[in-house]
Design a protein around this motif. Structure first.
Motif, short mmCIF file in Angstrom:
data_model
loop_
_atom_site.label_atom_id
_atom_site.label_comp_id
_atom_site.label_asym_id
_atom_site.label_seq_id
_atom_site.Cartn_x
_atom_site.Cartn_y
_atom_site.Cartn_z
N ILE A 343 0.85 -1.18 0.00
CA ILE A 343 0.00 0.00 0.00
C ILE A 343 0.89 1.23 0.00
O ILE A 343 1.68 1.43 0.94
N LEU A 344 0.76 2.04 -1.04
CA LEU A 344 1.53 3.27 -1.15
C LEU A 344 0.60 4.47 -1.14
O LEU A 344 -0.54 4.37 -1.61
N ILE A 345 1.08 5.58 -0.61
CA ILE A 345 0.34 6.84 -0.64
C ILE A 345 1.23 7.88 -1.29
O ILE A 345 2.30 8.20 -0.77
N TYR A 346 0.80 8.37 -2.43
CA TYR A 346 1.60 9.31 -3.23
C TYR A 346 3.02 8.79 -3.42
O TYR A 346 4.00 9.50 -3.26
N GLY A 347 3.12 7.52 -3.76
CA GLY A 347 4.40 6.92 -4.10
C GLY A 347 5.24 6.47 -2.93
O GLY A 347 6.33 5.92 -3.13
N GLU A 348 4.77 6.65 -1.70
CA GLU A 348 5.53 6.27 -0.52
C GLU A 348 4.80 5.15 0.24
O GLU A 348 3.59 5.18 0.39
N LEU A 349 5.56 4.17 0.72
CA LEU A 349 4.97 3.10 1.52
C LEU A 349 4.36 3.68 2.78
O LEU A 349 5.01 4.46 3.49
N PHE A 350 3.13 3.31 3.07
CA PHE A 350 2.37 3.96 4.14
C PHE A 350 2.97 3.78 5.52
O PHE A 350 2.73 4.58 6.44
N TRP A 351 3.79 2.75 5.73
CA TRP A 351 4.16 2.29 7.06
C TRP A 351 5.52 2.79 7.55
O TRP A 351 5.89 2.57 8.71
N LYS A 352 6.27 3.47 6.74
CA LYS A 352 7.68 3.71 7.06
C LYS A 352 7.91 4.59 8.29
O LYS A 352 8.96 4.52 8.91
N GLN A 353 6.94 5.43 8.65
CA GLN A 353 7.14 6.30 9.80
C GLN A 353 6.68 5.69 11.12
O GLN A 353 6.74 6.34 12.16
N TYR A 354 6.23 4.41 11.08
CA TYR A 354 5.65 3.80 12.26
C TYR A 354 6.53 2.67 12.80
O TYR A 354 7.31 2.06 12.06
N THR A 355 6.35 2.37 14.08
CA THR A 355 7.03 1.22 14.68
C THR A 355 6.31 -0.06 14.27
O THR A 355 5.16 -0.02 13.81
N PRO A 356 6.96 -1.22 14.43
CA PRO A 356 6.29 -2.49 14.09
C PRO A 356 4.96 -2.67 14.81
O PRO A 356 3.98 -3.15 14.22
N GLU A 357 4.89 -2.30 16.07
CA GLU A 357 3.64 -2.43 16.81
C GLU A 357 2.57 -1.51 16.24
O GLU A 357 1.39 -1.88 16.14
N GLN A 358 2.95 -0.31 15.86
CA GLN A 358 1.99 0.63 15.26
C GLN A 358 1.51 0.13 13.90
O GLN A 358 0.34 0.27 13.55
N VAL A 359 2.43 -0.47 13.12
CA VAL A 359 2.05 -1.03 11.83
C VAL A 359 1.00 -2.12 12.01
O VAL A 359 0.00 -2.19 11.28
N LYS A 360 1.21 -2.98 13.01
CA LYS A 360 0.25 -4.05 13.29
C LYS A 360 -1.11 -3.46 13.64
O LYS A 360 -2.15 -3.94 13.18
N ARG A 361 -1.11 -2.40 14.45
CA ARG A 361 -2.37 -1.76 14.82
C ARG A 361 -3.09 -1.18 13.60
O ARG A 361 -4.32 -1.26 13.47
N ILE A 362 -2.32 -0.61 12.68
CA ILE A 362 -2.92 -0.04 11.47
C ILE A 362 -3.53 -1.14 10.60
O ILE A 362 -4.67 -1.01 10.13
N VAL A 363 -2.79 -2.21 10.40
CA VAL A 363 -3.29 -3.31 9.56
C VAL A 363 -4.57 -3.89 10.15
O VAL A 363 -5.56 -4.13 9.43
N LEU A 364 -4.58 -4.12 11.47
CA LEU A 364 -5.78 -4.63 12.13
C LEU A 364 -6.89 -3.61 12.11
O LEU A 364 -8.09 -3.96 11.99
N GLY A 365 -6.55 -2.34 12.19
CA GLY A 365 -7.56 -1.29 12.16
C GLY A 365 -8.25 -1.18 10.81
O GLY A 365 -9.44 -0.86 10.72
N ILE A 366 -7.50 -1.48 9.75
CA ILE A 366 -8.08 -1.43 8.39
C ILE A 366 -8.84 -2.71 8.06
O ILE A 366 -9.98 -2.68 7.58
N PHE A 367 -8.19 -3.85 8.34
CA PHE A 367 -8.72 -5.13 7.87
C PHE A 367 -9.23 -6.05 8.98
O PHE A 367 -9.70 -7.15 8.68
N GLY A 368 -9.14 -5.62 10.22
CA GLY A 368 -9.63 -6.47 11.32
C GLY A 368 -11.14 -6.55 11.33
O GLY A 368 -11.85 -5.66 10.84
#
Length: 369
Positions: A343-368
């Motif tokens: 998943i990219l937003i304006y050409g950038e991977l959406f997750w790069k500014q987040y910690t692994p735990e935050q990335v997991k929360r985002i994925v579950l928040g979108i698709f959970g």
């Protein structure tokens, strides 16, 4: 002499669809988009004030009619950089930045991916070339071809005014909750599947075999709570436009050829983008609203009538789960069947500014569930 008609319908449809639908954004000032209609685009392109006529020398290479990127930059007063390791071309023309990777039939314009599959980077004797279709389709030039040269004209002022509404950027200060809300319009790509929380299936996980990092989300049968095989359909997740469809995909011809690519990554200590693209296997890319673009990778097959420029919805089958590009496909052992999506937003991977735990929360928040 042969005149090429200036047909920009696909680009105008893309601009109209992506930017007008973006009006449903959060009320964040830096995320909102201005409405942009096909009529407005037509008006800004036809009411031109400053016309510049330029000429480029043509080259016949590999049965293609091409021009040197360096020559184009000289006549339009642009800038370019070619990264030999990644085989990545970056061009700055007017208000826009264009990116292309060798072997990838996609043009990125200021973080938006354009619905053209006939414009690819050509490398020949250490020089970088582009097809003449880049001028009329991407830059919107009026083009006239002769045997040895190509003449093109454009009001650069008109071009920048008409396309400037496509500009955007990823807000790197978005909280986890804001990112979840931003991506909440996306449905699951596999019906009934659960998003995996296994660290190796999430973005940012190390990939030692190719000296890089996992860039997306994996959907495996054993972690999704759902039967997944090569007959499992992959859905488009939301309204969008297909910007890449590997209908004529060629798998690695042997394990030795794939291992040769992996040896390059070992030598460099990273995965060059052109090799990374091969390792993703058969792909479909879809451009959505709000600058969101998703790469669906490792597909076994592509859905009926999935072609570049086609509109899709959340109910559209864009392809079927597979293992293309993986060792399982090359070895023919049927392993590693799963869906990978970036998943990219304006050409950038959406997750790069987040910690692994935050990335997991985002994925579950979108698709959970």
């Amino acid at each position: 002499m042969k005149r090429i008609n200036r047909t920009k319908r696909l680009l105008l449809i893309l601009a109209s669809f992506l930017v007008t639908t973006a009006c449903g954004l959060n009320n964040q000032d830096d995320q909102q988009q201005k409405k942009f209609s096909i009529e407005e685009a037509d008006n800004s392109l036809t009411h031109q004030n400053i016309i510049e006529v330029k000429e480029l020398m043509l080259h016949q290479i590999f049965d293609q009619t091409l021009f040197l990127v360096a020559d184009l930059m000289a006549v339009v007063e642009g800038k370019y950089d070619y990264n030999e390791i990644h085989r990545l071309l970056k061009m700055e023309i007017g208000d826009h930045v264009y990116k292309m990777v060798y072997g990838v039939p996609v043009v990125e314009m200021s973080g938006m991916y354009l619905p053209y599959d006939d414009i690819e980077l050509v490398l020949f004797k250490e020089d970088v070339y582009l097809p003449t279709s880049f001028l009329d389709k991407v830059l919107g030039m009026d083009v006239v071809l002769s045997n040895e040269s190509i003449t093109f004209s454009k009001s650069y002022e008109g071009l920048m005014a008409s396309q400037s509404n496509l500009n955007g950027r990823l807000n790197e200060e978005m909280t986890v909750e804001e990112m979840i809300e931003y991506l909440s319009f996306l449905d699951k790509p596999i019906e009934g599947a659960q998003a995996s929380t296994i660290p190796n299936h999430l973005p940012g996980a190390k990939r030692p075999y190719r000296n890089g990092y996992h860039e997306g989300i994996d959907w495996y049968p054993y972690s999704s709570g759902q039967h997944i095989s090569t007959t499992t359909p992959v859905y488009a997740m939301a309204d969008g436009i297909v910007v890449r469809a590997d209908n004529n995909y060629d798998e690695y011809s042997s394990p030795q050829i794939r291992n040769k690519d992996l040896a390059v990554t070992s030598k460099l200590g990273e995965t060059p983008q052109y090799i990374f693209d091969r390792l993703r296997g058969r792909q479909v890319w879809v451009q959505y609203e709000k600058g969101v673009m998703i790469r669906f990778a490792h597909l076994d097959a592509i859905g009926d009538n999935i072609k570049v420029g086609n509109k899709v919805s959340k109910d559209t089958v864009i392809g079927y789960v597979g293992n293309s590009g993986t060792s399982g496909a090359v070895n023919g052992d049927g392993t590693q069947i799963h869906l990978h999506q970036d998943i990219l937003i304006y050409g950038e991977l959406f997750w790069k500014q987040y910690t692994p735990e935050q990335v997991k929360r985002i994925v579950l928040g979108i698709f959970g569930d």
